[in-house]
Design a protein around this motif. Structure first.
Motif, PDB file in Angstrom:
ATOM      1  N   LEU A  40      43.777  43.446  38.029  1.00 14.15           N
ATOM      2  CA  LEU A  40      42.594  42.625  38.281  1.00 14.15           C
ATOM      3  C   LEU A  40      42.894  41.375  39.109  1.00 14.15           C
ATOM      4  CD1 LEU A  40      40.589  42.732  34.921  1.00 14.15           C
ATOM      5  CD2 LEU A  40      39.823  43.534  37.148  1.00 14.15           C
ATOM      6  N   ALA A  41      44.155  41.005  39.206  1.00 13.79           N
ATOM      7  CA  ALA A  41      44.522  39.768  39.905  1.00 13.79           C
ATOM      8  C   ALA A  41      43.949  39.675  41.321  1.00 13.79           C
ATOM      9  CB  ALA A  41      46.043  39.621  39.931  1.00 13.79           C
ATOM     10  N   PRO A  42      43.957  40.750  42.129  1.00 10.37           N
ATOM     11  CA  PRO A  42      43.433  40.625  43.499  1.00 10.37           C
ATOM     12  C   PRO A  42      41.958  40.239  43.572  1.00 10.37           C
ATOM     13  CG  PRO A  42      44.754  42.615  43.269  1.00 10.37           C
ATOM     14  CD  PRO A  42      44.550  42.075  41.888  1.00 10.37           C
ATOM     15  N   TYR A  43      41.227  40.381  42.474  1.00 15.16           N
ATOM     16  CA  TYR A  43      39.799  40.069  42.487  1.00 15.16           C
ATOM     17  C   TYR A  43      39.538  38.602  42.146  1.00 15.16           C
ATOM     18  CZ  TYR A  43      39.647  45.025  42.986  1.00 15.16           C
ATOM     19  OH  TYR A  43      39.848  46.293  43.490  1.00 15.16           O
ATOM     20  N   ASN A  44      40.631  37.854  41.977  1.00 15.65           N
ATOM     21  CA  ASN A  44      40.527  36.422  41.703  1.00 15.65           C
ATOM     22  C   ASN A  44      41.472  35.607  42.580  1.00 15.65           C
ATOM     23  OD1 ASN A  44      38.720  35.156  39.982  1.00 15.65           O
ATOM     24  ND2 ASN A  44      40.287  34.557  38.515  1.00 15.65           N
ATOM     25  N   ASP A  45      42.422  36.283  43.208  1.00 13.24           N
ATOM     26  CA  ASP A  45      43.463  35.615  43.992  1.00 13.24           C
ATOM     27  C   ASP A  45      43.172  35.841  45.472  1.00 13.24           C
ATOM     28  OD1 ASP A  45      45.712  34.696  45.263  1.00 13.24           O
ATOM     29  OD2 ASP A  45      47.142  35.668  43.906  1.00 13.24           O
ATOM     30  N   PHE A  46      42.610  34.814  46.113  1.00 14.44           N
ATOM     31  CA  PHE A  46      42.192  34.959  47.508  1.00 14.44           C
ATOM     32  C   PHE A  46      43.248  34.437  48.482  1.00 14.44           C
ATOM     33  CE2 PHE A  46      38.435  34.152  44.819  1.00 14.44           C
ATOM     34  CZ  PHE A  46      37.913  35.437  44.855  1.00 14.44           C
ATOM     35  N   ASN A  47      44.280  33.807  47.958  1.00 15.90           N
ATOM     36  CA  ASN A  47      45.349  33.307  48.818  1.00 15.90           C
ATOM     37  C   ASN A  47      46.384  34.378  49.122  1.00 15.90           C
ATOM     38  OD1 ASN A  47      44.311  30.639  48.924  1.00 15.90           O
ATOM     39  ND2 ASN A  47      45.230  30.174  46.932  1.00 15.90           N
ATOM     40  N   ASN A  48      46.589  35.269  48.171  1.00 15.97           N
ATOM     41  CA  ASN A  48      47.658  36.259  48.314  1.00 15.97           C
ATOM     42  C   ASN A  48      47.169  37.673  48.586  1.00 15.97           C
ATOM     43  OD1 ASN A  48      49.902  34.441  47.742  1.00 15.97           O
ATOM     44  ND2 ASN A  48      49.089  34.358  45.653  1.00 15.97           N
ATOM     45  N   PHE A  49      45.846  37.882  48.538  1.00 22.06           N
ATOM     46  CA  PHE A  49      45.318  39.231  48.747  1.00 22.06           C
ATOM     47  C   PHE A  49      44.158  39.183  49.742  1.00 22.06           C
ATOM     48  CE2 PHE A  49      47.265  39.412  44.552  1.00 22.06           C
ATOM     49  CZ  PHE A  49      47.980  40.599  44.608  1.00 22.06           C
ATOM     50  N   THR A  50      44.348  39.798  50.892  1.00 24.96           N
ATOM     51  CA  THR A  50      43.268  39.932  51.865  1.00 24.96           C
ATOM     52  C   THR A  50      42.410  41.138  51.487  1.00 24.96           C
ATOM     53  OG1 THR A  50      44.499  41.433  53.303  1.00 24.96           O
ATOM     54  CG2 THR A  50      44.812  39.051  53.650  1.00 24.96           C
ATOM     55  N   PRO A  51      41.199  41.257  52.047  1.00 23.45           N
ATOM     56  CA  PRO A  51      40.395  42.454  51.778  1.00 23.45           C
ATOM     57  C   PRO A  51      41.129  43.752  52.114  1.00 23.45           C
ATOM     58  CG  PRO A  51      39.022  40.764  52.750  1.00 23.45           C
ATOM     59  CD  PRO A  51      40.431  40.239  52.797  1.00 23.45           C
ATOM     60  N   VAL A  52      41.923  43.746  53.178  1.00 21.28           N
ATOM     61  CA  VAL A  52      42.676  44.953  53.546  1.00 21.28           C
ATOM     62  C   VAL A  52      43.679  45.304  52.451  1.00 21.28           C
ATOM     63  CG1 VAL A  52      44.319  45.940  55.189  1.00 21.28           C
ATOM     64  CG2 VAL A  52      42.388  44.588  56.019  1.00 21.28           C
ATOM     65  N   GLN A  53      44.347  44.301  51.914  1.00 18.64           N
ATOM     66  CA  GLN A  53      45.332  44.554  50.861  1.00 18.64           C
ATOM     67  C   GLN A  53      44.664  45.038  49.573  1.00 18.64           C
ATOM     68  OE1 GLN A  53      47.037  40.577  51.196  1.00 18.64           O
ATOM     69  NE2 GLN A  53      49.022  41.459  51.746  1.00 18.64           N
ATOM     70  N   VAL A  54      43.511  44.457  49.250  1.00 19.89           N
ATOM     71  CA  VAL A  54      42.799  44.894  48.048  1.00 19.89           C
ATOM     72  C   VAL A  54      42.332  46.340  48.223  1.00 19.89           C
ATOM     73  CG1 VAL A  54      40.881  44.428  46.479  1.00 19.89           C
ATOM     74  CG2 VAL A  54      42.059  42.531  47.580  1.00 19.89           C
ATOM     75  N   GLU A  55      41.861  46.655  49.418  1.00 18.82           N
ATOM     76  CA  GLU A  55      41.444  48.029  49.704  1.00 18.82           C
ATOM     77  C   GLU A  55      42.617  48.994  49.556  1.00 18.82           C
ATOM     78  OE1 GLU A  55      38.740  49.818  53.162  1.00 18.82           O
ATOM     79  OE2 GLU A  55      40.746  49.266  53.870  1.00 18.82           O
ATOM     80  N   ASP A  56      43.765  48.620  50.086  1.00 19.08           N
ATOM     81  CA  ASP A  56      44.943  49.489  49.986  1.00 19.08           C
ATOM     82  C   ASP A  56      45.321  49.733  48.524  1.00 19.08           C
ATOM     83  OD1 ASP A  56      45.112  49.698  52.723  1.00 19.08           O
ATOM     84  OD2 ASP A  56      46.679  48.175  52.943  1.00 19.08           O
TER      85      ASP A  56
END
Length: 340
Positions: A40-56
């Motif tokens: 769940l971290a990528p859905y709250n961490d906008f500094n370390n996860f770009t939309p492309v990374q969350v998609e991957d």
């Protein structure tokens, strides 16, 4: 009843699982235990996860061994409900021939219906981060619901209001496996999920691990302006687009389905299943088109002005009001036009 001297009758075999509601109601299929906070971290961490990374990361679930099924929730403006989507995947191009689906990401809309499914294009924009939003704390939201149990949305809030916070989310949120049955069987209002889903998280003492999901629900229940919809309500232009099923796309999605439901994979009935899937999908598309038309009607209603609805009286009104153009008229005149 067994006769004397005979053993007990064998138990009837369990009915095979035929829906994702049932699939995730079985704890044996929960592969996220111990990993909830990380996933769940990528859905709250906008500094370390770009939309492309969350998609991957979301697409990687189907690439592992064993494959992992992910479920996401999205707030629909038209229905004012939160809907579940399941199993994002990329249609891999064939080296032999091309199809219109090559390289596109698709996702199942809701649960299965008699082993059949509806499919939508799953855009990367679902992983984009929202604007900053003022929302009540979880405890304050509980208080607001208790004080006014008939309200579905709350706000708008001001920065100096007590017990409010400035947060951001993404436009979808991952749901941990243990809680998928709470969102899968039908669309829910944000308040319903606040009570059931967030209530289950609190009961399991996983509030910290599930903070991104709780924040998503807080944002869904908060409005930016009076009489407006939620911060996260998406209209038909921004929602996943339901697509027509053809044999290529059906085959692609059924391969994923067989990984979760191996007993579906039998030669008997495949042709019939294809026809049923196409029929269900046609109905889904019809509903989707109806929603687009409804959205367009709402947009037209919102854009009405006194000038557009009463052109013959417009110049007279400017004279009476002693203003140079319609932008200087009191809002009540445009409100009158929108009520026409």
């Amino acid at each position: 009843m067994a006769q004397a001297g005979q053993g007990a009758m064998p138990a009837a075999p369990a009915a095979p699982t035929t829906t994702y509601f049932d699939f995730f109601s079985d704890a044996a299929n929960n592969t996220m235990d111990g990993h909830v906070q990380t996933l769940l971290a990528p859905y709250n961490d906008f500094n370390n996860f770009t939309p492309v990374q969350v998609e991957d990361l979301a697409l990687s679930g189907r690439q592992g061994q064993p494959a992992v099924t992910y479920c996401f929730i999205v707030y629909h403006e038209e229905s004012e409900r939160i809907h579940a989507y399941i199993n994002p995947s990329t249609y891999t191009a064939s080296p032999i021939r091309t199809t219109p689906h090559d390289g596109e990401n698709f996702i199942q809309v809701g649960d299965l219906m008699e082993q059949q499914f509806s499919v939508a294009i799953w855009p990367r924009s679902m992983y984009h981060q929202s604007n900053n939003m003022l929302v009540p704390t979880a405890a304050q939201l509980d208080n607001l619901i208790a004080a006014d149990p008939d309200d579905e949305l709350f706000g708008p809030f001001q920065a100096n209001d007590p017990n409010v916070e400035l947060i951001r989310t993404r436009y979808c949120c991952l749901v941990p496996h243990a809680y998928i049955p709470l969102v899968m069987d039908r669309p829910y209002t944000p308040k319903e999920l606040w009570i059931t889903l967030r209530g289950a998280i609190v009961n399991d003492q996983l509030e910290q691990q599930c903070e991104p999901l709780i924040n998503y629900l807080r944002a869904c229940m908060s409005r930016p302006t009076p009489n407006d919809l939620s911060h996260l309500a998406l209209d038909s232009d921004d929602l996943p687009t339901v697509v027509a099923l053809d044999p290529d796309l059906i085959a692609h999605r059924r391969r994923l389905l067989y990984e979760d439901f191996p007993h579906f994979n039998n030669a008997v009935g495949h042709a019939q299943a294809t026809l049923v899937s196409q029929g269900i999908h046609a109905l889904t598309q019809e509903v989707h088109l109806g929603r687009i038309e409804s959205q367009q009607e709402r947009d037209r209603a919102r854009n009405k002005t006194f000038q557009s609805e009463y052109p013959a009286s417009y110049n007279k009104l400017l004279t009476y009001a002693q203003v140079q153009n319609g932008n200087l008229l009191q809002p009540v005149w445009n409100q009158l036009a929108r009520s026409k």
